[in-house]
Design a protein around this motif. Structure first.
Motif, mmCIF file in Angstrom:
data_model
loop_
_atom_site.group_PDB
_atom_site.id
_atom_site.type_symbol
_atom_site.label_atom_id
_atom_site.label_comp_id
_atom_site.label_asym_id
_atom_site.label_seq_id
_atom_site.Cartn_x
_atom_site.Cartn_y
_atom_site.Cartn_z
ATOM 1 N N VAL A 26 -4.629 -2.882 -4.726
ATOM 2 C CA VAL A 26 -4.555 -2.238 -3.402
ATOM 3 C C VAL A 26 -3.472 -1.166 -3.358
ATOM 4 O O VAL A 26 -3.543 -0.237 -2.544
ATOM 5 N N LEU A 27 -2.473 -1.266 -4.250
ATOM 6 C CA LEU A 27 -1.373 -0.296 -4.251
ATOM 7 C C LEU A 27 -1.783 1.050 -4.833
ATOM 8 O O LEU A 27 -1.459 2.105 -4.265
ATOM 9 N N PRO A 309 7.045 -4.333 -2.054
ATOM 10 C CA PRO A 309 6.371 -4.204 -0.752
ATOM 11 C C PRO A 309 7.339 -3.858 0.376
ATOM 12 O O PRO A 309 6.979 -3.116 1.299
ATOM 13 N N GLN A 310 8.551 -4.386 0.303
ATOM 14 C CA GLN A 310 9.554 -4.075 1.313
ATOM 15 C C GLN A 310 9.889 -2.600 1.306
ATOM 16 O O GLN A 310 10.174 -2.004 2.365
ATOM 17 N N PHE A 360 0.454 -3.444 6.521
ATOM 18 C CA PHE A 360 0.156 -2.747 5.268
ATOM 19 C C PHE A 360 0.274 -3.760 4.134
ATOM 20 O O PHE A 360 0.784 -4.873 4.351
ATOM 21 N N PRO A 361 -0.211 -3.455 2.946
ATOM 22 C CA PRO A 361 -0.146 -4.428 1.844
ATOM 23 C C PRO A 361 1.284 -4.868 1.556
ATOM 24 O O PRO A 361 2.117 -4.068 1.156
ATOM 25 N N GLY A 362 1.565 -6.136 1.813
ATOM 26 C CA GLY A 362 2.917 -6.664 1.631
ATOM 27 C C GLY A 362 3.794 -6.554 2.856
ATOM 28 O O GLY A 362 5.001 -6.793 2.784
ATOM 29 N N SER A 363 3.201 -6.216 4.004
ATOM 30 C CA SER A 363 4.022 -6.027 5.210
ATOM 31 C C SER A 363 4.708 -7.305 5.657
ATOM 32 O O SER A 363 5.770 -7.257 6.294
ATOM 33 N N ILE A 434 1.768 -14.389 -2.408
ATOM 34 C CA ILE A 434 0.569 -13.541 -2.397
ATOM 35 C C ILE A 434 0.714 -12.372 -3.367
ATOM 36 O O ILE A 434 -0.241 -11.972 -4.030
ATOM 37 N N VAL A 435 1.934 -11.861 -3.497
ATOM 38 C CA VAL A 435 2.176 -10.642 -4.278
ATOM 39 C C VAL A 435 2.759 -10.926 -5.659
ATOM 40 O O VAL A 435 2.453 -10.215 -6.622
#
Length: 474
Positions: A26-27, A309-310, A360-363, A434-435
Motif C-alpha cells: 500500500v505504501l 507510518p508515524q 491513512f496506511p498506518g494512521s 499490522i505493519v
C-alpha cells in the motif's frame, strides 16, 4: 529547477522496524503518486543471506520470495531500486557475530572493519554478490562508506600504512577503491554511489589523488535546516566528481530517541537544499538525485526512533516540497486532504495542540505515537512534581511513613496515569502488529512503554500497601 529531472529516492532503513511486505504493497503506490522515483534500500540484517553469511540475517529477515515481490512492487510503481550495503563503517550487523569478530579494526568494537585484513574484502564481496544476484536489473549500488570512526588504529593497519607510506586517508581510499574495483570488474554496468562525509573536509589535491573520481558518485548528506557544510565543498567536489547526489531527511535526524516527527524541521531542510542546489547546479554535469532519508536507528545498537507510518505525513510533505520546489498553504492543504485529516495536518506535534482525526496506511500508529507524546509528558510531570517527590516518594512509602491527606489524591492521579499507559500499550500492540514483525512490537513497547508501566505499577503498589486502612482505596 535543479531537481526537475533528478531521481527522488525514498530511503527505507531496514535495520530496525522493517515493514511487512503487506505494508509496502500500500505504501509504494502512495510514493509513486507523490512524485518518488526510486527507493534507497538499506538492508543490513533484513536481507536473506545464505551459505557462509546465513547468520547475518535476523529472525524476521525478508525471504527470497519477499525480495522478489518487493522488486516487482517497485517496478509496478515505476520506482528504481538502489540497494545500500555498508562496506566499511557501520558494519555492526556483521562484526557482532563471533565468526566475523576478527575483522574488527578495533578489537571489541564492532563499528568498523579492518581494511588491511584480506578477509574483509572477501566477506564484502560475498555480501555484494548475494545482493546483486537478488537484484539483477539494478543500475546503481550504494556502498555506504560514512562515519568510519575506527580507522588505521590496529597493528595490521599501522604496518600497512608504514610499508606503503600512507596517511589514514590513503588507507581509506585504498579500501574503497578495492570495493569499487571488485564491483566494476564483476558488474561493469553498475554505477557506484557512496556517502561523502569521509571526504568533505579533504583538500582538493588529496581528493584528486584518491582515484575515486572515476569510480564513484558521491551523495552529500545534510539534515539540518541551516547548513554547516564547508563553504568550498562544491568547488572541490565538482573538480573531482562529474555527477553528484544529495540526501535530506524526513525522519530519524533530530535525536536518537526521538519518536515523533517535527515536519516543519524537515521542510526547512528541504527548502535549504533547494536553494543550495539552485546555486551549485552549474558546477556539475548532473545532479543525479536526492535521497530523502528516514533513519530507523542511529546505528545497529541504538533504540528505534520515529517509525515509518508515524512519519508518513512528513515524507509526503517533503516529497511535495521537492517536486514543487516551495512550501505553501496549498501544499499543506493537499497533504492534509490526502491523509484524510479532519483539520490541518499538524506540522509540529510538540506544540501540544490536539491532533485531528486522520485515516491513512498506518494512521493508528501515528495517533498512538502522538498519544504517547502527551502521556509521556504527563508521566514526567507527575514523577517530578513537588507533591509526588514530597509525599509519595519511594523511601518513605517503603517505611510506611506517609500522610493519607496527600497520598490519596496522588494515588488517584497515579492510577489514572497507569491505566492510560496500559491502555496505550494494548493499542500499540494492535496497531504495530499490522505493519511490523513481532520483534519490532516487543522492542517498541519494551523501550517506550513497559519501563513507565513498571515504574508506575511499583509506585501504585507501594501506595496501596500503606497501613492506612481504607483511606488509600481507589
Amino acid at each position: 529547477m535543479a531537481l526537475t529531472n533528478a531521481h527522488k529516492l525514498v530511503h527505507l532503513d531496514l535495520k530496525g522496524a522493517a515493514p511487512r511486505i503487506e505494508y509496502l504493497q500500500v505504501l509504494f503506490p502512495i510514493l509513486k503518486k507523490n512524485g518518488a522515483t526510486g527507493l534507497l534500500l538499506e538492508y543490513e540484517d533484513m536481507f536473506p543471506y545464505v551459505g557462509q553469511l546465513e547468520e547475518l540475517s535476523q529472525r524476521y529477515a525478508y525471504s527470497k520470495d519477499n525480495i522478489a515481490e518487493l522488486l516487482q512492487l517497485a517496478e509496478d510503481n515505476s520506482l528504481t531500486v538502489i540497494p545500500l550495503i555498508q562496506t566499511f563503517g557501520h558494519f555492526e550487523f556483521v562484526l557482532k557475530h563471533e565468526k566475523f569478530k576478527s575483522l574488527c579494526e578495533l578489537e571489541g568494537y564492532p563499528s568498523a572493519l579492518c581494511p588491511s585484513n584480506a578477509d574483509s574484502l572477501t566477506v564484502i564481496s560475498m555480501i555484494i554478490d548475494q545482493v546483486m544476484t537478488a537484484h539483477p536489473a539494478i543500475q546503481y549500488f550504494h556502498i555506504g562508506g560514512d562515519e568510519v570512526y575506527h580507522l588505521g588504529v590496529c597493528e595490521r593497519c599501522k604496518r600497512k600504512m608504514l610499508m606503503e607510506n600512507w596517511t589514514v586517508q590513503q588507507l581509506f581510499f585504498a579500501h574503497v577503491r578495492a570495493v569499487c574495483l571488485f564491483i566494476k570488474e564483476k558488474y561493469p554496468h553498475i554505477t557506484i554511489i557512496m556517502w561523502d562525509d569521509m571526504l568533505r573536509f579533504l583538500e582538493l589535491p588529496v581528493l584528486a589523488e584518491s582515484g575515486l573520481g572515476s569510480l564513484v558518485e558521491i551523495m552529500v548528506w545534510h539534515y539540518l535546516p541551516s547548513f554547516l557544510l564547508p563553504p568550498d565543498i562544491w568547488d572541490r567536489f565538482s573538480k573531482v566528481f562529474s555527477n553528484i547526489w544529495v540526501a535530506s531527511a524526513f525522519k530519524g535526524a533530530t535525536g536518537a530517541c526521538m519518536y515523533a516527527t517535527n515536519i516543519m524541521y524537515h521542510v526547512d531542510n528541504h527548502l535549504t537544499w533547494l536553494s543550495v542546489l539552485d546555486h551549485i547546479k552549474s558546477k556539475f554535469e548532473n545532479i543525479k538525485g536526492i535521497a530523502i532519508t528516514g533513519w530507523q536507528r542511529y546505528d545497529h545498537y541504538a533504540i528505534l526512533c520515529e517509525l515509518l507510518p508515524q512519519a508518513l505525513p512528513s515524507l509526503l510533505t517533503c516529497l511535495a516540497v521537492i517536486n514543487r520546489e516551495t512550501f505553501t498553504s496549498s501544499i499543506h492543504s493537499d497533504v492534509t486532504q490526502q491523509l484524510q485529516f479532519q483539520g490541518l495536518l499538524p506540522l509540529n506535534p510538540f506544540e501540544g495542540k490536539d491532533i485531528p482525526a486522520c485515516e491513512f496506511p498506518g494512521s493508528d500508529i501515528y495517533k498512538d505515537t502522538i498519544e504517547l507524546l502527551r502521556l509521556e509528558a504527563a508521566y514526567e510531570d507527575f514523577l517530578h512534581s513537588e507533591g509526588r517527590l514530597s509525599w509519595m516518594n519511594e523511601y518513605h512509602m517503603r517505611r510506611n511513613f506517609t500522610n493519607p491527606m496527600h497520598l490519596e489524591a496522588l494515588l488517584a492521579q497515579a492510577v489514572r496515569l497507569l491505566n492510560g499507559l496500559k491502555l496505550l500499550h494494548k493499542k500499540f500492540e494492535t496497531s504495530l502488529n499490522i505493519v511490523f514483525f513481532p520483534d519490532t512490537v516487543d522492542e517498541w513497547c519494551g523501550v517506550y512503554l513497559k519501563p513507565k508501566i513498571d515504574k508506575m505499577t511499583d509506585i501504585v503498589e507501594l501506595a496501596r500497601n500503606q497501613d492506612r486502612g481504607s483511606s488509600l482505596e481507589t
